[in-house]
Design an enzyme around this catalytic site. Structure first.
Site, mmCIF file in Angstrom:
data_model
loop_
_atom_site.group_PDB
_atom_site.id
_atom_site.type_symbol
_atom_site.label_atom_id
_atom_site.label_comp_id
_atom_site.label_asym_id
_atom_site.label_seq_id
_atom_site.Cartn_x
_atom_site.Cartn_y
_atom_site.Cartn_z
ATOM 1 N N ASP A 174 36.776 43.627 39.370
ATOM 2 C CA ASP A 174 36.901 43.088 40.720
ATOM 3 C C ASP A 174 36.115 43.941 41.712
ATOM 4 O O ASP A 174 36.461 45.101 41.936
ATOM 5 C CB ASP A 174 38.384 43.064 41.102
ATOM 6 C CG ASP A 174 38.686 42.185 42.294
ATOM 7 O OD1 ASP A 174 37.761 41.609 42.860
ATOM 8 O OD2 ASP A 174 39.873 42.066 42.652
ATOM 9 N N ASP A 175 35.040 43.386 42.272
ATOM 10 C CA ASP A 175 34.205 44.083 43.253
ATOM 11 C C ASP A 175 33.373 45.207 42.625
ATOM 12 O O ASP A 175 33.023 46.175 43.306
ATOM 13 C CB ASP A 175 35.042 44.678 44.395
ATOM 14 C CG ASP A 175 35.634 43.642 45.327
ATOM 15 O OD1 ASP A 175 35.636 42.455 44.978
ATOM 16 O OD2 ASP A 175 36.140 44.029 46.399
ATOM 17 N N CYS A 179 36.010 36.291 45.571
ATOM 18 C CA CYS A 179 36.888 36.371 44.394
ATOM 19 C C CYS A 179 37.264 35.030 43.775
ATOM 20 O O CYS A 179 36.981 34.777 42.600
ATOM 21 C CB CYS A 179 38.159 37.119 44.769
ATOM 22 S SG CYS A 179 37.922 38.877 45.101
ATOM 23 N N HIS A 220 44.758 35.038 41.762
ATOM 24 C CA HIS A 220 44.044 34.644 42.982
ATOM 25 C C HIS A 220 43.394 33.269 42.858
ATOM 26 O O HIS A 220 42.290 33.035 43.364
ATOM 27 C CB HIS A 220 42.994 35.705 43.357
ATOM 28 C CG HIS A 220 42.651 35.670 44.828
ATOM 29 N ND1 HIS A 220 41.555 36.326 45.352
ATOM 30 C CD2 HIS A 220 43.262 35.056 45.884
ATOM 31 C CE1 HIS A 220 41.504 36.119 46.651
ATOM 32 N NE2 HIS A 220 42.531 35.355 46.999
ATOM 33 N N ASP A 252 33.305 40.212 38.963
ATOM 34 C CA ASP A 252 33.448 38.902 39.605
ATOM 35 C C ASP A 252 32.413 38.657 40.687
ATOM 36 O O ASP A 252 32.129 37.512 41.039
ATOM 37 C CB ASP A 252 34.867 38.702 40.146
ATOM 38 C CG ASP A 252 35.231 39.635 41.293
ATOM 39 O OD1 ASP A 252 34.558 40.672 41.477
ATOM 40 O OD2 ASP A 252 36.214 39.347 42.000
#
Length: 442
Positions: A31-32, A71, A128, A271
């Site tokens: 993530d990121d 996201c 999410h 992502d």
């Protein structure tokens, strides 16, 4: 009667053998994580031996793209094999319980496709993609689910802090669970270990959605000490990357422990690009020559680290420069699982020939679309509409860097520094028509 029994027994044995031959699948989604934020991608200051070893055991991509620069749409694309718009979610889903935004319940996910092939399926980590029962993991093809439903949590209290009242967000199969003070990645790791041990006799699909290095940057102490001499915010970010890497090493050890590594597909992808938000101290990620970051359709917002390891079938130690995307994992996995009619409505394409035969990219072009902006890449050319670059101005991250159309040749200008739309109007018009045709077919 005896003959019938023998025939049924033989059929049962054959089906069991067939199931055991099918590869397990672990899809690891960070993530990121920035475009080049691994040692094997050239980050000079990162210690990532386990990510690097995973790349060395399979194929690493250099021109791999997320479905979106934020996201939820990226995850929707990954799990449906579609562009986010056609999957039904081209903006972030809510992090509020009971709200209706999210991946539509009728979306057909990779988990559902693999269940139809006899797989056990599990989601562990960040979701999410919707925060009401018909949009949560157990309604989207996952037999088992453990993790948080919103966009981010504190890794020790498991509370969501972004807006509204502080709210606990940790769930197992739709039921709230409490693990006060326990580090979330440790919880994920234990859940994955238990799941692999319990399902090692039959094919399983594990969607392992790590919530890091997304803020809050809460790395393990040994890695904070290891990077203490780096400047901020790189040191906070780097410590989080190595925290992830160390945990991934233990996950791979678990596969070795049960003799599953040879017949397990392991995919690792970010992502989208790194964050420059204030909660990430304004940056910390590394994109080398590429422009942009999270929220941007410039390269550093959507070009991501990605690799696949499958010792039984995928050659080791190779690098592929072909253009590919996160939506391609859906048909690729189904291809290796022996599923029939895997293309169907999918926009993703199997990468099997790219991996095994170094075939050309299965895509003539790729398209990204978000609220108020879009981009198309065909060959070396890329056209963006109303691009933004939050990395270029962290004090005013939403200030557009260009109005209208922005054209670039990535071979000549990898950093997307100059708009050449006035020099090559015909090329701009060609790519614009590709987007318009795709948009009309939505």
């Amino acid at each position: 009667m005896i003959r019938l029994f023998i025939a049924l027994l033989a059929l049962g044995i054959w089906n069991t053998a067939k199931a055991q031959q099918r590869p397990n699948v672990i899809l690891i989604y960070t993530d990121d994580q920035g475009t080049l934020d691994m040692g094997c991608y050239g980050a000079p200051d990162l210690y990532t031996p386990n990510m690097d070893a995973l790349a060395a055991s399979g194929v690493r991509f250099t021109q791999f793209y997320a479905g979106s620069s934020v996201c939820s749409p990226s995850r929707a694309s990954l799990l449906t094999g579609m562009t986010p718009t056609k999957a039904g979610l081209n903006n972030n889903a809510t992090s509020q319980p009971g709200a209706h935004e999210g991946l539509p319940g009728e979306a057909f996910t990779l988990a559902e496709a693999l269940k139809a092939e006899g797989y056990q399926t599990a989601h562990i980590g960040k979701w999410h993609l919707g925060y009401q029962p018909d949009k949560m993991p157990n309604a989207q093809g996952f037999d088992y689910s453990f993790g948080h439903m919103g966009g981010c949590i504190d890794n020790y209290s498991h509370f969501f802090y972004w807006n509204g009242p502080n709210r606990h967000d940790l769930w197992r199969n739709g039921e709230e669970v409490w693990h006060d003070g326990e580090f979330f990645l440790d919880l994920m790791e234990q859940e994955a270990h238990d799941y692999i041990r319990a399902h090692r006799q039959a094919p399983f699909f594990l969607y392992y959605a790590i919530n890091m290095p997304h803020y809050p940057l809460q790395a393990k102490s040994q890695w904070r000490e290891y990077y203490a001499d780096l400047p901020s915010p790189r040191k906070e970010y780097a410590a989080f990357i190595s925290t992830i890497d160390e945990s991934l090493g233990r996950l791979m050890d678990q596969l070795d422990r049960y003799g599953l590594r040879e017949n397990t597909i392991v995919i690792l992808q970010s992502d989208h690009g790194h964050s420059t938000e204030v909660r990430t101290f304004g940056g910390g990620g590394y994109a080398g020559p590429y422009r942009g970051c999270k929220f941007s359709l410039f390269e550093a917002g959507i070009r991501v680290p990605a690799m696949i390891s499958y010792p039984k079938a995928v050659p080791a130690g190779l690098v592929r420069d072909q253009m590919a995307a996160g939506m391609d994992w859906f048909p690729t996995v189904l291809d290796y699982a022996g599923a029939e009619n895997i293309s169907g409505h999918l926009e993703g394409r199997s990468l099997r020939d790219v991996l095994e035969k170094d075939a050309p990219s299965p895509h003539e072009h790729l398209i990204w679309e978000g609220p108020h902006r879009w981009a198309v890449r065909k060959g070396d050319w890329k056209l963006l509409y109303a691009p933004i670059d939050p990395a270029g101005n962290t004090d005013a991250p939403w200030e557009p860097v260009a109005d209208g159309l922005f054209l670039v040749n990535l071979t000549d200008d990898a950093g997307e520094s100059e708009n050449v739309i006035d020099q090559y109007p015909e090329k701009g018009e060609e790519l614009k028509k590709i987007y318009q045709k795709w948009s009309e077919e939505k």
